[in-house]
Design a protein around this motif. Structure first.
Motif, PDB file in Angstrom:
ATOM      1  N   SER A   1       0.817  -1.219   0.000  1.00 55.69           N
ATOM      2  CA  SER A   1       0.000   0.000   0.000  1.00 55.69           C
ATOM      3  C   SER A   1       0.847   1.264   0.000  1.00 55.69           C
ATOM      4  N   GLN A   2       2.166   1.097   0.002  1.00 56.01           N
ATOM      5  CA  GLN A   2       3.074   2.241   0.016  1.00 56.01           C
ATOM      6  C   GLN A   2       3.329   2.748  -1.406  1.00 56.01           C
ATOM      7  N   SER A   3       3.733   3.993  -1.512  1.00 53.22           N
ATOM      8  CA  SER A   3       4.082   4.576  -2.809  1.00 53.22           C
ATOM      9  C   SER A   3       5.560   4.955  -2.807  1.00 53.22           C
ATOM     10  N   GLY A   4       6.087   5.243  -3.982  1.00 55.33           N
ATOM     11  CA  GLY A   4       7.494   5.601  -4.103  1.00 55.33           C
ATOM     12  C   GLY A   4       8.230   4.633  -4.996  1.00 55.33           C
ATOM     13  N   SER A   5       9.365   5.074  -5.550  1.00 56.37           N
ATOM     14  CA  SER A   5      10.109   4.254  -6.500  1.00 56.37           C
ATOM     15  C   SER A   5      11.446   3.763  -5.962  1.00 56.37           C
ATOM     16  N   GLY A   6      11.836   4.216  -4.755  1.00 48.48           N
ATOM     17  CA  GLY A   6      13.123   3.816  -4.203  1.00 48.48           C
ATOM     18  C   GLY A   6      13.063   2.473  -3.503  1.00 48.48           C
ATOM     19  N   ARG A   7      14.205   2.045  -2.962  1.00 52.66           N
ATOM     20  CA  ARG A   7      14.267   0.794  -2.230  1.00 52.66           C
ATOM     21  C   ARG A   7      13.465   0.920  -0.933  1.00 52.66           C
ATOM     22  N   PHE A   8      12.694  -0.113  -0.632  1.00 56.70           N
ATOM     23  CA  PHE A   8      11.940  -0.154   0.613  1.00 56.70           C
ATOM     24  C   PHE A   8      12.612  -1.193   1.491  1.00 56.70           C
ATOM     25  N   VAL A   9      13.189  -0.740   2.593  1.00 61.43           N
ATOM     26  CA  VAL A   9      13.997  -1.605   3.453  1.00 61.43           C
ATOM     27  C   VAL A   9      13.168  -2.145   4.613  1.00 61.43           C
ATOM     28  N   ILE A  10      13.158  -3.466   4.734  1.00 62.44           N
ATOM     29  CA  ILE A  10      12.478  -4.135   5.843  1.00 62.44           C
ATOM     30  C   ILE A  10      13.551  -4.773   6.732  1.00 62.44           C
ATOM     31  N   TYR A  11      13.652  -4.300   7.963  1.00 57.78           N
ATOM     32  CA  TYR A  11      14.627  -4.829   8.908  1.00 57.78           C
ATOM     33  C   TYR A  11      13.953  -5.912   9.750  1.00 57.78           C
ATOM     34  N   VAL A  12      14.515  -7.119   9.699  1.00 64.41           N
ATOM     35  CA  VAL A  12      13.953  -8.253  10.431  1.00 64.41           C
ATOM     36  C   VAL A  12      14.889  -8.566  11.606  1.00 64.41           C
ATOM     37  N   LYS A  13      14.419  -8.306  12.814  1.00 69.87           N
ATOM     38  CA  LYS A  13      15.245  -8.481  14.009  1.00 69.87           C
ATOM     39  C   LYS A  13      15.509  -9.958  14.313  1.00 69.87           C
ATOM     40  N   THR A  14      16.439 -10.190  15.215  1.00 63.66           N
ATOM     41  CA  THR A  14      16.820 -11.535  15.628  1.00 63.66           C
ATOM     42  C   THR A  14      15.589 -12.370  16.010  1.00 63.66           C
ATOM     43  N   GLY A  15      15.562 -13.605  15.528  1.00 57.95           N
ATOM     44  CA  GLY A  15      14.448 -14.495  15.835  1.00 57.95           C
ATOM     45  C   GLY A  15      14.322 -15.561  14.763  1.00 57.95           C
ATOM     46  N   THR A  16      13.514 -16.574  15.010  1.00 59.49           N
ATOM     47  CA  THR A  16      13.245 -17.621  14.028  1.00 59.49           C
ATOM     48  C   THR A  16      11.821 -17.436  13.523  1.00 59.49           C
ATOM     49  N   TYR A  17      11.719 -17.097  12.248  1.00 58.76           N
ATOM     50  CA  TYR A  17      10.426 -16.803  11.639  1.00 58.76           C
ATOM     51  C   TYR A  17       9.987 -18.006  10.804  1.00 58.76           C
ATOM     52  N   LYS A  18       9.004 -18.742  11.324  1.00 62.37           N
ATOM     53  CA  LYS A  18       8.531 -19.951  10.637  1.00 62.37           C
ATOM     54  C   LYS A  18       7.406 -19.565   9.675  1.00 62.37           C
ATOM     55  N   GLU A  19       7.811 -19.188   8.492  1.00 64.60           N
ATOM     56  CA  GLU A  19       6.833 -18.749   7.490  1.00 64.60           C
ATOM     57  C   GLU A  19       7.411 -18.869   6.086  1.00 64.60           C
ATOM     58  N   ASN A  20       6.526 -19.041   5.132  1.00 62.25           N
ATOM     59  CA  ASN A  20       6.911 -19.011   3.716  1.00 62.25           C
ATOM     60  C   ASN A  20       6.512 -17.655   3.177  1.00 62.25           C
ATOM     61  N   VAL A  21       7.481 -16.920   2.683  1.00 67.87           N
ATOM     62  CA  VAL A  21       7.258 -15.539   2.250  1.00 67.87           C
ATOM     63  C   VAL A  21       7.299 -15.447   0.731  1.00 67.87           C
ATOM     64  N   GLU A  22       6.285 -14.854   0.156  1.00 68.91           N
ATOM     65  CA  GLU A  22       6.252 -14.638  -1.294  1.00 68.91           C
ATOM     66  C   GLU A  22       6.210 -13.141  -1.561  1.00 68.91           C
ATOM     67  N   ILE A  23       7.197 -12.643  -2.310  1.00 70.13           N
ATOM     68  CA  ILE A  23       7.298 -11.213  -2.600  1.00 70.13           C
ATOM     69  C   ILE A  23       6.955 -10.974  -4.069  1.00 70.13           C
ATOM     70  N   LYS A  24       5.889 -10.239  -4.303  1.00 67.40           N
ATOM     71  CA  LYS A  24       5.472  -9.921  -5.675  1.00 67.40           C
ATOM     72  C   LYS A  24       5.626  -8.435  -5.962  1.00 67.40           C
ATOM     73  N   LEU A  25       6.459  -7.783  -5.175  1.00 68.05           N
ATOM     74  CA  LEU A  25       6.686  -6.344  -5.321  1.00 68.05           C
ATOM     75  C   LEU A  25       8.123  -6.085  -5.769  1.00 68.05           C
ATOM     76  N   LYS A  26       8.361  -4.900  -6.306  1.00 63.58           N
ATOM     77  CA  LYS A  26       9.703  -4.499  -6.717  1.00 63.58           C
ATOM     78  C   LYS A  26      10.359  -3.661  -5.627  1.00 63.58           C
ATOM     79  N   ASN A  27      11.698  -3.601  -5.696  1.00 59.71           N
ATOM     80  CA  ASN A  27      12.480  -2.707  -4.838  1.00 59.71           C
ATOM     81  C   ASN A  27      12.358  -3.001  -3.350  1.00 59.71           C
ATOM     82  N   ILE A  28      12.245  -4.282  -2.998  1.00 61.44           N
ATOM     83  CA  ILE A  28      12.193  -4.683  -1.596  1.00 61.44           C
ATOM     84  C   ILE A  28      13.565  -5.191  -1.165  1.00 61.44           C
ATOM     85  N   MET A  29      14.023  -4.716  -0.009  1.00 60.90           N
ATOM     86  CA  MET A  29      15.302  -5.167   0.539  1.00 60.90           C
ATOM     87  C   MET A  29      15.071  -5.678   1.958  1.00 60.90           C
ATOM     88  N   LEU A  30      15.395  -6.956   2.201  1.00 64.55           N
ATOM     89  CA  LEU A  30      15.289  -7.543   3.531  1.00 64.55           C
ATOM     90  C   LEU A  30      16.659  -7.515   4.208  1.00 64.55           C
TER      91      LEU A  30
END
Length: 274
Positions: A215-244
């Motif tokens: 739901s965000q707008s903009g053309s630059g890199r969108f940075v998602i910081y994931v803190k220490t932990g074990t994330y039991k999930e299957n992640v599907e990214i259908k967006l552009k310019n995402i940085m984990l």
């Protein structure tokens, strides 16, 4: 009548001549004879290449229509899983084929090779899903419809020579300077969203963060910081310019549990898929 018959013979000969240059001449001849009229002879190889891509796109659209109609006929969960994958993979294939034909899209010879190769790989992945889940492949003829052979023909006509990849500052030249700085930075880039299992961030799961980014707008890199932990999930990214960005090996862990044994195809079992 004689003039018409003469034109028809010439057209048939012309089609055979062009299609003989492809690895799969039979579907080429059949679909090309259905497409051309007597007043549209193929004059040069670039025209034949364009027509070959159009043939592949037309048959892919027909195959997609067949796939959609087969959905309600799925007899069990495994057949449904393979069908869902194929539906998604054909969407990707159509997107790539359209990009090679659209006059408004910049498409170099190398781009065409990459996109056509991707389109062909998608169809093979669709086929592999049925094999992996041991689903009877009696549906595949309706779902393939000679599309793979027609894409292979277009690939053979493109013939891009191999070039040695070029690098700058240790990165491929296609990596933009701004992205290179992000990757080279000794400190973590400023995050737009923080994911933390202890509720100290914006979200507790990566999936929630990805959903919020849509739901965000903009053309630059969108940075998602994931803190220490074990994330039991299957992640599907259908967006552009995402940085984990995580806290490092052994600290930020993302792990999924999907597998062929559990009823998922390999295509749909990735822990993180883009």
């Amino acid at each position: 009548m004689k003039a018409s018959r003469h034109l028809e013979v010439n057209q048939t000969s012309d089609i055979k001549n062009w299609c003989s240059q492809t690895p799969n001449p039979e579907p080429c001849e059949y679909f090309l004879s259905q497409k051309l009229n007597y007043h549209s002879p193929i004059k040069q190889k670039s025209d034949f290449f364009t027509i070959s891509k159009q043939l592949a796109l037309e048959r892919a659209l027909k195959a997609q229509s067949n796939i959609i109609s087969l959905g309600p006929k799925s007899r069990n969960a495994r057949e449904k899983a393979a069908w869902v994958d194929c539906l998604e993979l054909y969407e990707y294939t159509l997107h790539r084929l359209n990009k090679t034909i659209d006059p408004n899209v910049k498409c170099s010879q190398t781009d065409a090779q990459t996109w056509l190769s991707t389109a062909l790989t998608n169809l093979e992945t669709c086929r592999a899903g049925f094999t992996e889940l041991e689903v009877p492949d009696n549906l595949l003829p309706l779902m393939s419809n000679n599309v793979s052979k027609l894409i292979s023909n277009a690939l053979a006509l493109n013939k891009v020579p191999y070039t040695v990849p070029s690098y700058k500052h240790g990165f491929p030249t296609w990596v933009k300077p701004g992205d290179r700085k992000l990757l080279q930075s000794s400190s973590a880039p400023k995050a737009n969203i923080v994911v933390a299992q202890d509720s100290s961030g914006n979200y507790k799961t990566i999936k929630e963060a990805i959903s919020a980014v849509s739901s965000q707008s903009g053309s630059g890199r969108f940075v998602i910081y994931v803190k220490t932990g074990t994330y039991k999930e299957n992640v599907e990214i259908k967006l552009k310019n995402i940085m984990l960005v995580g806290d490092g090996i052994g600290k930020t862990i993302v792990t999924g549990s999907k597998s062929v044994g559990g009823g998922s195809t390999t295509f749909n079992s990735a822990t993180i898929g883009k």
